[in-house]
Write an enzyme that holds these catalytic residues in place. Structure first.
Site, PDB file in Angstrom:
ATOM      1  CG  HIS A   1     -40.400  46.077  19.161  1.00 26.54           C
ATOM      2  ND1 HIS A   1     -40.030  47.154  18.910  1.00 26.54           N
ATOM      3  CD2 HIS A   1     -41.576  46.189  19.056  1.00 26.54           C
ATOM      4  CE1 HIS A   1     -41.070  48.018  18.996  1.00 26.54           C
ATOM      5  NE2 HIS A   1     -41.996  47.819  18.346  1.00 26.54           N
TER       6      HIS A   1
ATOM      7  CB  THR B   1     -39.960  53.301  24.955  1.00 33.58           C
ATOM      8  OG1 THR B   1     -40.277  52.620  23.771  1.00 33.58           O
ATOM      9  CG2 THR B   1     -39.098  54.123  24.982  1.00 33.58           C
TER      10      THR B   1
ATOM     11  CB  CYS C   1     -46.555  58.883  21.804  1.00 24.97           C
ATOM     12  SG  CYS C   1     -45.562  57.792  20.206  1.00 24.97           S
TER      13      CYS C   1
ATOM     14  CG  HIS D   1     -45.253  48.617  13.913  1.00 26.29           C
ATOM     15  ND1 HIS D   1     -45.033  47.983  13.151  1.00 26.29           N
ATOM     16  CD2 HIS D   1     -45.325  48.662  15.785  1.00 26.29           C
ATOM     17  CE1 HIS D   1     -43.635  47.645  13.835  1.00 26.29           C
ATOM     18  NE2 HIS D   1     -43.501  48.291  14.486  1.00 26.29           N
TER      19      HIS D   1
ATOM     20  CG  ASN E   1     -48.406  51.696  21.702  1.00 26.32           C
ATOM     21  OD1 ASN E   1     -49.285  51.770  22.284  1.00 26.32           O
ATOM     22  ND2 ASN E   1     -47.863  51.769  20.557  1.00 26.32           N
TER      23      ASN E   1
ATOM     24  CG  HIS F   1     -39.212  51.255  15.907  1.00 33.22           C
ATOM     25  ND1 HIS F   1     -40.359  51.385  14.629  1.00 33.22           N
ATOM     26  CD2 HIS F   1     -40.139  51.209  17.324  1.00 33.22           C
ATOM     27  CE1 HIS F   1     -40.860  51.263  15.338  1.00 33.22           C
ATOM     28  NE2 HIS F   1     -41.534  50.637  16.407  1.00 33.22           N
TER      29      HIS F   1
ATOM     30  CD  GLU G   1     -38.632  51.239  22.299  1.00 32.26           C
ATOM     31  OE1 GLU G   1     -39.352  51.595  21.774  1.00 32.26           O
ATOM     32  OE2 GLU G   1     -38.125  51.201  23.351  1.00 32.26           O
TER      33      GLU G   1
END
Ligand code: SF4
Length: 288
Positions: A126, A171, A14, A44, A229, A76, A128
Site C-alpha cells: 500500500h 491509518t 474524510c 482510489h 479503508n 498517502h 501509505e
C-alpha cells in the site's frame, strides 16, 4: 411495511481526502497554464480520477522528463526520494500528505532513531505503508512490515534478536488487527512501544458502522474495492450482519432479492467515496 434505510453520519470523504481533492482542483483552476501531475491515483476512486482528467489534471506513475509544472503528492504521502526526484526534474511540489499520515511517518522515524525494531502493521504494497517505510528507512534498516500476525510469525527469528520493539499502524487498519499484533509481540519483547496511529476518521467511521450493523439486517458498504479503508469496513461488518460491498448504485441490481427481504438497511461508505455516488445509492434503495 416501510423499510428503515439509514445512512451513517461518517460516510464518504474524510478530511484528508477532501483536502487533497479540493486543493488539486483549486490548483488547476488558479494555474490554468500550468500542467498538474498527480503521482499515483489521488484517491482510489475511478470516478474522481476521470473527473480530474476532464479538468486537465494528469494522473501519472512517473513524472515526464520533458515537461515541467506542478507535482502533487497525494494524501498517502511519498518516499523522500520522490520529492527530490520531482524537484530535480524542475517540478514545483505540492505536498498533500494527510497530517495523520505525517504523524505515522514521524512516529516511525522516532522509533527507528531510538533503536527499536520497527514493526509497521499494514499492507506492504500500500502506498501509505511504502512511504512510512521509506521515510523511516533513512534512519535505520531494522523494519518489518506485516499486515497481520500470520505474516509476522515468519519474522520470528528476527524479532527475537531485538529486545525493544516499536509498533505503528497504517491509518486505515482495524483496531482488532493491531490488538492481535500487540498480543503476539508482548511476550517476545523486553520493551514494547505501541503508537495507535489509526486515524480518528477511520476509528469513528468503523465504530459508527459497527453500531449501525448491530441494528441492521443488511449493511451496504459503498466504495472502491481497491480502497483499503472501504474493504476493511466491509470485513468488519461481515462479522456482524449480512453485508454487501458495492462500488456504485448499478451493482445494487444484483442484490434485489436481499434488499427486498431486509427490513433495516444500513449504508456506509469509505473515505474515498464521493457524495454523489452515495446519494445515487440512497435514491435507488429508496425506490426498490
Ligand atoms: S483516512 Fe485518515 S489518514 Fe487517510 S486521508 Fe483520511 S483522515 Fe487522512
Amino acid at each position: 411495511m416501510n423499510k428503515n434505510i439509514k445512512l451513517a453520519k461518517h460516510a464518504g470523504f474524510c478530511y484528508g481526502v477532501k483536502r487533497a481533492v479540493e486543493t488539486t482542483k483549486k490548483l488547476k483552476s488558479e494555474n490554468k497554464n500550468k500542467e498538474i501531475f498527480v503521482l499515483g491515483e489521488l484517491i482510489h476512486n475511478s470516478h474522481v480520477i476521470n473527473e480530474l482528467s476532464n479538468l486537465g489534471i494528469h494522473t501519472v506513475d512517473e513524472l515526464p522528463q520533458d515537461k515541467t509544472g506542478v507535482c502533487v503528492i497525494r494524501s498517502h504521502g511519498a518516499a523522500p526520494e520522490v520529492f527530490e526526484n520531482a524537484k530535480d526534474k524542475g517540478y514545483e511540489v505540492v505536498d498533500l500528505t494527510c497530517l495523520d499520515v505525517k504523524k505515522v511517518q514521524q512516529k516511525a522515524i522516532e522509533l527507528v532513531k531510538d533503536g527499536y525494531l520497527l514493526v509497521i502493521v499494514g499492507k506492504p504494497e500500500h502506498p501509505e505503508v511504502c512511504a512510512i517505510r521509506a521515510n523511516a528507512e533513512i534512519y535505520g534498516k531494522n523494519i518489518i512490515v506485516a499486515p497481520d500476525v500470520d505474516t509476522l510469525k515468519s519474522y520470528d527469528e528476527e524479532i527475537k534478536k531485538h529486545k525493544r520493539i516499536g509498533v505503528v499502524v497504517q491509518t486505515t487498519q482495524r483496531i482488532e488487527n493491531l490488538k492481535n499484533v500487540v498480543d503476539y509481540l508482548l511476550p517476545m519483547a523486553k520493551e514494547l512501544k505501541v503508537f495507535n496511529t489509526i486515524c480518528a476518521s477511520t476509528s469513528l467511521r468503523q465504530t459508527e458502522a459497527k453500531n449501525l450493523a448491530q441494528e441492521s439486517d443488511l449493511m451496504i458498504v459503498v466504495g472502491s474495492k481497491k480502497s483499503a479503508n472501504t474493504t476493511h469496513l466491509a470485513e468488519i461488518l461481515t462479522g456482524i450482519t449480512q453485508t454487501i460491498h458495492i462500488e456504485t448504485d448499478e451493482e445494487l441490481d444484483r442484490y434485489n432479492e436481499l434488499i427486498k427481504n431486509a427490513q433495516n438497511i444500513g449504508v456506509t461508505a469509505g473515505a474515498s467515496t464521493p457524495d454523489n455516488i452515495i446519494n445515487n445509492v440512497m435514491k435507488k434503495l429508496n425506490n426498490i
